[in-house]
Each structure stands twice: as C-alpha cells, then as structure tokens.
Design an enzyme around this catalytic site. Structure first.
Site, PDB file in Angstrom:
ATOM      1  N   PRO A   9     -21.486   8.767 -17.262  1.00 18.40           N
ATOM      2  CA  PRO A   9     -21.848   9.049 -18.647  1.00 18.40           C
ATOM      3  C   PRO A   9     -20.718   9.628 -19.492  1.00 18.40           C
ATOM      4  O   PRO A   9     -19.957  10.469 -19.021  1.00 18.40           O
ATOM      5  CB  PRO A   9     -23.002  10.051 -18.528  1.00 18.40           C
ATOM      6  CG  PRO A   9     -22.972  10.547 -17.131  1.00 18.40           C
ATOM      7  CD  PRO A   9     -22.353   9.459 -16.303  1.00 18.40           C
ATOM      8  N   ASN A  10     -20.663   9.128 -20.701  1.00 20.53           N
ATOM      9  CA  ASN A  10     -19.762   9.573 -21.773  1.00 20.53           C
ATOM     10  C   ASN A  10     -18.323   9.110 -21.579  1.00 20.53           C
ATOM     11  O   ASN A  10     -17.503   9.276 -22.487  1.00 20.53           O
ATOM     12  CB  ASN A  10     -19.814  11.101 -21.944  1.00 20.53           C
ATOM     13  CG  ASN A  10     -21.185  11.564 -22.374  1.00 20.53           C
ATOM     14  OD1 ASN A  10     -21.724  11.046 -23.340  1.00 20.53           O
ATOM     15  ND2 ASN A  10     -21.770  12.497 -21.647  1.00 20.53           N
ATOM     16  N   ARG A  17     -12.952  10.504 -28.420  1.00 16.44           N
ATOM     17  CA  ARG A  17     -13.278  11.903 -28.688  1.00 16.44           C
ATOM     18  C   ARG A  17     -12.545  12.812 -27.703  1.00 16.44           C
ATOM     19  O   ARG A  17     -12.172  12.384 -26.609  1.00 16.44           O
ATOM     20  CB  ARG A  17     -14.805  12.141 -28.546  1.00 16.44           C
ATOM     21  CG  ARG A  17     -15.677  11.265 -29.425  1.00 16.44           C
ATOM     22  CD  ARG A  17     -15.487  11.559 -30.898  1.00 16.44           C
ATOM     23  NE  ARG A  17     -15.723  12.961 -31.188  1.00 16.44           N
ATOM     24  CZ  ARG A  17     -16.881  13.456 -31.595  1.00 16.44           C
ATOM     25  NH1 ARG A  17     -17.898  12.662 -31.802  1.00 16.44           N
ATOM     26  NH2 ARG A  17     -17.011  14.740 -31.823  1.00 16.44           N
ATOM     27  N   TYR A  22      -9.256  14.755 -22.483  1.00 13.75           N
ATOM     28  CA  TYR A  22      -9.377  13.523 -21.708  1.00 13.75           C
ATOM     29  C   TYR A  22      -8.316  12.463 -22.050  1.00 13.75           C
ATOM     30  O   TYR A  22      -8.358  11.369 -21.492  1.00 13.75           O
ATOM     31  CB  TYR A  22     -10.771  12.924 -21.893  1.00 13.75           C
ATOM     32  CG  TYR A  22     -11.866  13.835 -21.386  1.00 13.75           C
ATOM     33  CD1 TYR A  22     -12.020  14.068 -20.022  1.00 13.75           C
ATOM     34  CD2 TYR A  22     -12.733  14.482 -22.257  1.00 13.75           C
ATOM     35  CE1 TYR A  22     -13.009  14.906 -19.543  1.00 13.75           C
ATOM     36  CE2 TYR A  22     -13.735  15.315 -21.790  1.00 13.75           C
ATOM     37  CZ  TYR A  22     -13.865  15.523 -20.439  1.00 13.75           C
ATOM     38  OH  TYR A  22     -14.846  16.355 -19.962  1.00 13.75           O
ATOM     39  N   ASN A  71     -15.957   7.923 -10.927  1.00 14.24           N
ATOM     40  CA  ASN A  71     -15.982   9.141 -11.731  1.00 14.24           C
ATOM     41  C   ASN A  71     -17.387   9.195 -12.320  1.00 14.24           C
ATOM     42  O   ASN A  71     -17.681   8.490 -13.305  1.00 14.24           O
ATOM     43  CB  ASN A  71     -14.927   9.110 -12.833  1.00 14.24           C
ATOM     44  CG  ASN A  71     -14.930  10.398 -13.644  1.00 14.24           C
ATOM     45  OD1 ASN A  71     -15.840  11.220 -13.522  1.00 14.24           O
ATOM     46  ND2 ASN A  71     -13.921  10.571 -14.486  1.00 14.24           N
ATOM     47  N   ALA A  74     -20.705  13.907 -15.587  1.00  8.60           N
ATOM     48  CA  ALA A  74     -21.524  15.100 -15.343  1.00  8.60           C
ATOM     49  C   ALA A  74     -22.529  14.901 -14.208  1.00  8.60           C
ATOM     50  O   ALA A  74     -22.996  15.892 -13.620  1.00  8.60           O
ATOM     51  CB  ALA A  74     -22.245  15.502 -16.627  1.00  8.60           C
ATOM     52  N   GLU A  95     -13.605   9.722  -5.035  1.00  7.54           N
ATOM     53  CA  GLU A  95     -14.045  10.380  -6.274  1.00  7.54           C
ATOM     54  C   GLU A  95     -12.820  10.745  -7.110  1.00  7.54           C
ATOM     55  O   GLU A  95     -11.838  11.271  -6.569  1.00  7.54           O
ATOM     56  CB  GLU A  95     -14.807  11.649  -5.882  1.00  7.54           C
ATOM     57  CG  GLU A  95     -15.235  12.520  -7.034  1.00  7.54           C
ATOM     58  CD  GLU A  95     -15.862  13.831  -6.547  1.00  7.54           C
ATOM     59  OE1 GLU A  95     -15.417  14.380  -5.519  1.00  7.54           O
ATOM     60  OE2 GLU A  95     -16.788  14.298  -7.217  1.00  7.54           O
ATOM     61  N   HIS A  97     -11.646  12.663 -10.873  1.00  8.30           N
ATOM     62  CA  HIS A  97     -11.941  13.356 -12.123  1.00  8.30           C
ATOM     63  C   HIS A  97     -10.662  13.482 -12.928  1.00  8.30           C
ATOM     64  O   HIS A  97      -9.617  13.873 -12.386  1.00  8.30           O
ATOM     65  CB  HIS A  97     -12.559  14.734 -11.877  1.00  8.30           C
ATOM     66  CG  HIS A  97     -13.903  14.605 -11.260  1.00  8.30           C
ATOM     67  ND1 HIS A  97     -14.992  14.152 -11.963  1.00  8.30           N
ATOM     68  CD2 HIS A  97     -14.322  14.789  -9.983  1.00  8.30           C
ATOM     69  CE1 HIS A  97     -16.023  14.073 -11.151  1.00  8.30           C
ATOM     70  NE2 HIS A  97     -15.646  14.447  -9.954  1.00  8.30           N
ATOM     71  N   ARG A 104     -12.323  24.557 -14.765  1.00 12.12           N
ATOM     72  CA  ARG A 104     -13.238  24.542 -15.906  1.00 12.12           C
ATOM     73  C   ARG A 104     -14.459  25.435 -15.618  1.00 12.12           C
ATOM     74  O   ARG A 104     -14.382  26.326 -14.772  1.00 12.12           O
ATOM     75  CB  ARG A 104     -13.617  23.086 -16.226  1.00 12.12           C
ATOM     76  CG  ARG A 104     -12.371  22.229 -16.562  1.00 12.12           C
ATOM     77  CD  ARG A 104     -12.717  20.833 -16.985  1.00 12.12           C
ATOM     78  NE  ARG A 104     -13.471  20.835 -18.240  1.00 12.12           N
ATOM     79  CZ  ARG A 104     -14.053  19.743 -18.766  1.00 12.12           C
ATOM     80  NH1 ARG A 104     -13.951  18.585 -18.132  1.00 12.12           N
ATOM     81  NH2 ARG A 104     -14.721  19.819 -19.896  1.00 12.12           N
TER      82      ARG A 104
HETATM   83  O1  CA2 Z   1     -12.890  15.273 -15.630  1.00 12.90           O
HETATM   84  C1  CA2 Z   1     -13.683  14.342 -15.456  1.00 12.90           C
HETATM   85  O2  CA2 Z   1     -13.328  13.198 -15.205  1.00 12.90           O
HETATM   86  C2  CA2 Z   1     -15.187  14.606 -15.601  1.00 12.90           C
HETATM   87  O3  CA2 Z   1     -15.865  13.759 -14.675  1.00 12.90           O
HETATM   88  C3  CA2 Z   1     -15.549  14.225 -17.019  1.00 12.90           C
HETATM   89  C4  CA2 Z   1     -17.007  14.511 -17.338  1.00 12.90           C
HETATM   90  C5  CA2 Z   1     -17.361  15.956 -16.990  1.00 12.90           C
HETATM   91  O4  CA2 Z   1     -18.753  16.163 -17.201  1.00 12.90           O
HETATM   92  C6  CA2 Z   1     -17.023  16.281 -15.565  1.00 12.90           C
HETATM   93  O5  CA2 Z   1     -17.317  17.640 -15.334  1.00 12.90           O
HETATM   94  C7  CA2 Z   1     -15.540  16.047 -15.298  1.00 12.90           C
HETATM   95  C8  CA2 Z   1     -17.282  14.314 -18.825  1.00 12.90           C
HETATM   96  C9  CA2 Z   1     -16.904  12.977 -19.317  1.00 12.90           C
HETATM   97  C10 CA2 Z   1     -16.976  13.015 -20.803  1.00 12.90           C
HETATM   98  O6  CA2 Z   1     -15.986  12.155 -21.273  1.00 12.90           O
HETATM   99  C11 CA2 Z   1     -15.666  12.248 -22.575  1.00 12.90           C
HETATM  100  C12 CA2 Z   1     -14.576  11.541 -22.976  1.00 12.90           C
HETATM  101  C13 CA2 Z   1     -14.179  11.624 -24.270  1.00 12.90           C
HETATM  102  C14 CA2 Z   1     -14.877  12.383 -25.170  1.00 12.90           C
HETATM  103  C15 CA2 Z   1     -15.973  13.100 -24.759  1.00 12.90           C
HETATM  104  C16 CA2 Z   1     -16.374  13.028 -23.456  1.00 12.90           C
END
Ligand code: CA2
Length: 140
Positions: A9-10, A17, A22, A71, A74, A95, A97, A104
């Site tokens: 997700p996301n 964003r 990221y 990946n 969340a 895996e 990240h 974090r």
């Molecule tokens: O660091 C990572 O790859 C995470 O898997 C990213 C997840 C986060 O919930 C994990 O704790 C760590 C969040 C992905 C959200 O991705 C976005 C990318 C651009 C803008 C907003 C969110």
C-alpha cells in the site's frame, strides 16, 4: 530466472509524495532501470493497496517463480495473513524497505514478514530492490 517485485500500500505514490523520505523516482521508472540492468532476467512488478490482492499474487507466483522481493508497506507491521502466505509458498522471499524502519517510529520496528523471509534489506533506498535482485542472481 523469474523474479517478482511486489509492492504494497501507498508505494504507488513513490516519487509523487514525501520525496524527502522515499526519494524522487517513481517505481515504474525505477523498475525500467532494473529491467535494463538485468536483461537476462524475467522481472515482473505488481503493486496493490489491498492485502488480499498481495496474498493472491504470492499464491499465483509462489510455486513457479525463482524469487519474490516484497515491500509490503505498512502491512509489514500488521499482517499475519501475508506472513502466512509467504510461509505457504515454495518461492524464497526477500523483504525490502526503502527507509530504515528501525530508525523510525516504534511500531515500524517489528516485521511480521521478516522471520518468514530468507532475509531483509532496509534503509538503503530503492537500491535495496537491486541488491535483492543481485542476491537471487548470486544464490542461483
Ligand atoms: O520504508 C519502506 O519501504 C516502508 O515499507 C514504506 C511504508 C511504511 O509504512 C513502512 O513502515 C516502511 C510506507 C509506504 C508509503 O509510501 C509512500 C510513498 C510516497 C509518498 C507517501 C507514501
């Protein structure tokens, strides 16, 4: 060699964003650079914001592909169901990240998936996906 990169997700918002966390590149652009860097590999990419769709994909490829790089976003920190799917298939899973989840918030420090995976790469940005691909090339 058939490898799947599976984003949760996301992660479709990468490059759009929060570039300070990221990065500035979209995943589709990054994936194209991987395809060009590894022309001998059969690389596939799938992203979903839905837990069940991620599980269905793990089931779909998990008996025929040589590796999955996940990946789970969340869901990493919440999903026993994705962890069970990883355990249920034969294909080894790495895996990844993008951010260093251990640097974090406390709720990001635990991964339900980590113990079901052959290994984890965290905090190395998008390079983590490339390093995971290289792992599968080396282990072959
Ligand atoms: O660091 C990572 O790859 C995470 O898997 C990213 C997840 C986060 O919930 C994990 O704790 C760590 C969040 C992905 C959200 O991705 C976005 C990318 C651009 C803008 C907003 C969110």
């Amino acid at each position: 060699m058939k490898l799947l990169i599976l984003n949760g997700p996301n992660l479709n918002l990468l490059g759009v964003r929060e570039p300070e966390v990221y990065g500035k590149q979209t995943f589709k652009d990054y994936f194209e650079t991987l395809v060009q860097a590894f022309p001998a590999l059969d690389l596939h990419y799938f992203q979903s914001n839905h837990e069940g769709a991620l599980i269905d994909k793990i089931h779909e490829v998990g008996f025929s592909f040589d590796g999955i790089i996940i990946n789970a976003g969340a869901y990493t920190h919440t999903s026993v169901a994705i962890a069970d799917a990883i355990s249920a298939v034969k294909t080894p899973v790495v895996e990844v990240h993008i951010s260093n989840i251990h640097a974090r918030e406390a709720f990001r420090h635990h991964s339900y998936l980590a113990s079901r995976c052959v290994g984890s790469i965290v905090g190395l940005g998008l390079n983590g996906y490339r390093l995971a691909v290289e792992y599968f090339v080396l282990r072959k």
